[in-house]
Scaffold this motif. Structure first.
Motif, mmCIF file in Angstrom:
data_model
loop_
_atom_site.group_PDB
_atom_site.id
_atom_site.type_symbol
_atom_site.label_atom_id
_atom_site.label_comp_id
_atom_site.label_asym_id
_atom_site.label_seq_id
_atom_site.Cartn_x
_atom_site.Cartn_y
_atom_site.Cartn_z
ATOM 1 N N LEU A 61 0.919 -1.157 0.100
ATOM 2 C CA LEU A 61 -0.172 -0.131 -0.013
ATOM 3 C C LEU A 61 0.738 1.406 0.601
ATOM 4 N N SER A 62 2.158 1.170 0.576
ATOM 5 C CA SER A 62 2.777 2.060 0.533
ATOM 6 C C SER A 62 3.394 2.381 -0.659
ATOM 7 N N TYR A 63 3.844 1.560 -1.154
ATOM 8 C CA TYR A 63 4.616 1.851 -2.992
ATOM 9 C C TYR A 63 3.244 2.451 -3.378
ATOM 10 N N ALA A 64 2.523 2.113 -3.511
ATOM 11 C CA ALA A 64 0.829 2.083 -4.597
ATOM 12 C C ALA A 64 0.867 3.686 -4.144
ATOM 13 N N LEU A 65 0.773 3.827 -2.673
ATOM 14 C CA LEU A 65 0.628 4.942 -2.617
ATOM 15 C C LEU A 65 2.009 5.951 -2.828
ATOM 16 N N LYS A 66 2.976 5.904 -3.200
ATOM 17 C CA LYS A 66 3.785 6.279 -3.307
ATOM 18 C C LYS A 66 4.371 6.583 -5.108
ATOM 19 N N ALA A 67 3.879 5.303 -5.441
ATOM 20 C CA ALA A 67 3.441 6.268 -7.119
ATOM 21 C C ALA A 67 3.085 6.618 -7.780
ATOM 22 N N HIS A 68 1.619 6.928 -6.473
ATOM 23 C CA HIS A 68 0.184 8.093 -6.681
ATOM 24 C C HIS A 68 0.792 9.061 -6.330
ATOM 25 N N LEU A 69 1.305 9.126 -5.791
ATOM 26 C CA LEU A 69 1.909 10.940 -5.157
ATOM 27 C C LEU A 69 3.388 11.139 -6.506
ATOM 28 N N ASP A 70 4.522 9.773 -6.684
ATOM 29 C CA ASP A 70 4.781 10.917 -8.058
ATOM 30 C C ASP A 70 4.035 11.004 -9.017
ATOM 31 N N ASN A 71 3.569 10.930 -9.510
ATOM 32 C CA ASN A 71 2.854 10.902 -10.829
ATOM 33 C C ASN A 71 2.029 12.275 -10.556
ATOM 34 N N THR A 72 1.226 12.464 -9.469
ATOM 35 C CA THR A 72 0.548 13.836 -9.605
ATOM 36 C C THR A 72 1.212 15.115 -9.003
ATOM 37 N N GLU A 73 2.268 14.692 -8.452
ATOM 38 C CA GLU A 73 3.205 15.907 -8.394
ATOM 39 C C GLU A 73 3.828 15.897 -9.333
ATOM 40 N N GLU A 74 4.415 14.989 -10.162
ATOM 41 C CA GLU A 74 4.612 15.772 -11.936
ATOM 42 C C GLU A 74 3.661 16.750 -12.833
ATOM 43 N N VAL A 75 2.083 16.079 -12.853
ATOM 44 C CA VAL A 75 0.645 16.280 -13.612
ATOM 45 C C VAL A 75 1.310 17.668 -13.395
ATOM 46 N N ILE A 76 0.965 17.713 -11.577
ATOM 47 C CA ILE A 76 1.421 19.744 -11.297
ATOM 48 C C ILE A 76 1.670 19.944 -11.869
ATOM 49 N N GLN A 77 2.830 20.011 -11.580
ATOM 50 C CA GLN A 77 3.943 20.696 -12.129
ATOM 51 C C GLN A 77 4.074 21.012 -13.591
ATOM 52 N N THR A 78 3.396 19.949 -14.772
ATOM 53 C CA THR A 78 2.855 20.571 -15.917
ATOM 54 C C THR A 78 1.415 21.300 -16.240
ATOM 55 N N TYR A 79 1.252 21.305 -15.434
ATOM 56 C CA TYR A 79 -0.315 21.951 -15.708
ATOM 57 C C TYR A 79 -0.523 22.945 -14.554
ATOM 58 N N GLN A 80 0.306 23.075 -13.597
ATOM 59 C CA GLN A 80 -0.296 24.791 -12.635
ATOM 60 C C GLN A 80 0.402 25.675 -13.219
ATOM 61 N N PRO A 81 1.388 26.065 -13.640
ATOM 62 C CA PRO A 81 1.436 26.864 -14.404
ATOM 63 C C PRO A 81 0.583 27.805 -15.261
ATOM 64 N N SER A 82 0.057 26.575 -16.492
ATOM 65 C CA SER A 82 -1.217 27.561 -16.884
ATOM 66 C C SER A 82 -2.208 27.806 -16.862
ATOM 67 N N VAL A 83 -2.979 27.962 -15.352
ATOM 68 C CA VAL A 83 -3.900 27.879 -14.592
ATOM 69 C C VAL A 83 -4.461 29.336 -14.473
ATOM 70 N N LYS A 84 -5.276 30.049 -14.850
ATOM 71 C CA LYS A 84 -5.628 31.090 -14.495
ATOM 72 C C LYS A 84 -6.049 32.207 -13.324
#
Length: 205
Positions: A61-84
């Motif tokens: 469960l910890s490994y699965a959560l870590k993988a989810h956190l890794d991916n969500t962080e990267e998505v935020i970094q990609t799209y947050q700058p484009s939020v108006k």
């Protein structure tokens, strides 16, 4: 003759009843000892399964959560700058900070506990997390080119928060490790406070 019959009757009554083969087996000391041994063995297996299952559950469960956190962080970094919306960007930055802190502490925990390395993530865990990330990025990309990124981003992040909180709650409720439970409880409470900022977001504000 009657006296002889009487004596024969008494003799029959006092004669011990022969035990059947099954009765002999059931009443034998060897059988009783064997049954006690079987029961103890079953109990040991059950307890062992529970203990090993709990450890395995925490790890997976910890490994699965870590993988989810890794991916969500990267998505935020990609799209947050484009939020108006400045409010939404601010909420997104807070979300990124919470996820980043949780991920760092969780990584420290699994590294110390399980000698974790990135290559140790199960293929199924990585695959599931990647599929979820691909779907999220596809929705955000389409929203960006159609001019609806802010609204979609808020909804998607609210959904990601709910998923992560659910994963954290599952570990909190199952783990016997106080450190793991504490770090995830802190994260859970922070995400709970942030959830409404995304779920209630309106471009009219």
């Amino acid at each position: 003759m009657e006296g002889q019959d009487y004596l024969n009757q008494i003799s029959m009554q006092n004669r011990p009843v022969k035990k059947t083969g099954m009765s002999k087996i059931l009443s034998s000391k060897i059988f009783m000892v064997s049954m006690i041994g079987v029961v103890l063995l079953i109990l040991i297996i059950i307890v062992g399964s529970i203990l090993s299952g709990g450890k395995k559950g925490d790890k997976n469960l910890s490994y699965a959560l870590k993988a989810h956190l890794d991916n969500t962080e990267e998505v935020i970094q990609t799209y947050q700058p484009s939020v108006k919306s400045s409010d939404l960007r601010s909420s997104s930055a807070s979300l990124y900070s919470v996820l980043s802190n949780t991920n760092r502490e969780l990584t420290d925990y699994v590294t110390e506990k399980y000698d974790f390395k990135e290559k140790d993530l199960p293929e199924a865990t990585v695959s599931d997390a990647q599929l979820a990330r691909d779907d999220l990025e596809a929705d955000l990309f389409n929203a960006k080119i159609s001019g609806t990124l802010d609204r979609t981003y808020a909804l998607k992040m609210a959904y990601e928060i709910s998923l992560i909180m659910s994963e954290e709650a599952e570990i909190i409720n199952s783990t016997s490790n106080a450190d793991l439970g504490e770090l995830l409880t802190t994260s859970y409470n922070s995400l709970k406070n942030l959830y409404s900022k995304f779920d209630d977001f309106s471009e009219a504000n």
